[in-house]
Scaffold this active site. Structure first.
Site, PDB file in Angstrom:
ATOM      1  N   TYR A 107      -4.657  -7.410  11.774  1.00 21.16           N
ATOM      2  CA  TYR A 107      -5.097  -6.809  13.260  1.00 21.16           C
ATOM      3  C   TYR A 107      -4.114  -7.113  14.353  1.00 21.16           C
ATOM      4  O   TYR A 107      -3.695  -6.540  14.941  1.00 21.16           O
ATOM      5  CB  TYR A 107      -6.314  -7.721  13.335  1.00 21.16           C
ATOM      6  N   ASN A 130     -14.773   3.057  14.678  1.00 18.39           N
ATOM      7  CA  ASN A 130     -14.136   4.151  14.559  1.00 18.39           C
ATOM      8  C   ASN A 130     -15.394   5.412  13.673  1.00 18.39           C
ATOM      9  O   ASN A 130     -15.851   5.025  12.619  1.00 18.39           O
ATOM     10  CB  ASN A 130     -13.106   3.879  13.113  1.00 18.39           C
ATOM     11  N   CYS A 138      -9.468   2.838   8.600  1.00 17.88           N
ATOM     12  CA  CYS A 138      -9.554   1.312   9.251  1.00 17.88           C
ATOM     13  C   CYS A 138      -9.698   0.255   8.062  1.00 17.88           C
ATOM     14  O   CYS A 138      -9.448  -0.873   8.510  1.00 17.88           O
ATOM     15  CB  CYS A 138     -10.637   1.242  10.226  1.00 17.88           C
ATOM     16  N   HIS A 139      -9.925   0.568   6.869  1.00 10.99           N
ATOM     17  CA  HIS A 139      -9.881  -0.130   5.792  1.00 10.99           C
ATOM     18  C   HIS A 139      -8.671  -0.710   5.396  1.00 10.99           C
ATOM     19  O   HIS A 139      -8.449  -1.759   4.785  1.00 10.99           O
ATOM     20  CB  HIS A 139     -10.454   0.323   4.499  1.00 10.99           C
ATOM     21  N   GLU A 164      -6.483   2.641  -3.873  1.00 12.02           N
ATOM     22  CA  GLU A 164      -5.060   2.983  -3.253  1.00 12.02           C
ATOM     23  C   GLU A 164      -4.075   2.026  -3.874  1.00 12.02           C
ATOM     24  O   GLU A 164      -2.670   2.064  -3.226  1.00 12.02           O
ATOM     25  CB  GLU A 164      -5.058   2.622  -1.552  1.00 12.02           C
TER      26      GLU A 164
END
Length: 168
Positions: A107, A130, A138-139, A164
């Site tokens: 962040y 979002n 945003c993850h 991912e």
């Protein structure tokens, strides 16, 4: 990714929604008929107003790209979309879209990237607003001491990051 950010609230107009069952639960996709305007995560409780049979082409393409993403065949989305938010929120969402697949940033780093180095809490709040999560990733933003929060819940954040290749 085709993105158009608006800073004003939309006038009321017809929207189209359709469900999409994924390995992480049911998403609800929303379009104004031309562009994607929302992705509702399973935890939102959003209900689709149709089965998707009469969905506009943008929603059908979104389904295809999500299926490829969850199959591990797609690392970037190319969906025309419109993000409705404040100027600051749109700046944060644009920066989120630049975080590569399989990568996380803090962040604090996100705050620096949008020119607000003392504002990690503010970027966290913008993250939470979002309207198109997963596609606007945003993850991929984590706290300096762990995962941080996620509007869809931490199990969903962990699952998306694992998909991912990120150990969370």
């Amino acid at each position: 990714m085709t993105t158009h950010a608006t800073h004003a609230t939309h006038t009321t107009h017809a929207t189209y929604t359709m469900p999409l069952d994924t390995p992480v639960g049911r998403l609800v996709l929303e379009s104004d008929g031309e562009v994607l305007i929302g992705v509702w995560l399973p935890s939102s409780g959003a209900l689709a107003r149709s089965s998707g049979e009469d969905a506009p082409p943008v929603l059908k393409e979104t389904v295809t790209q999500f299926e490829e993403y969850f199959a591990g065949e797609r690392t970037e989305f190319d969906i025309p979309m419109e993000l409705d938010g404040t100027s600051f929120q749109c700046d944060v969402w644009a920066e989120l879209s630049r975080i590569p697949y399989g990568t996380t940033i803090s962040y604090g780093e996100l705050a620096r990237r949008v020119g607000r180095p003392k504002g990690p809490r503010a970027v966290g709040q913008a993250n939470g607003k979002n309207p198109i999560p997963i596609i606007v990733p945003c993850h991929r933003v984590v706290a300096s001491n762990g995962l941080g929060g996620y509007g869809g819940g931490l199990p969903l954040k962990r699952a998306l990051l694992a998909l991912e290749g990120v150990t969370a």
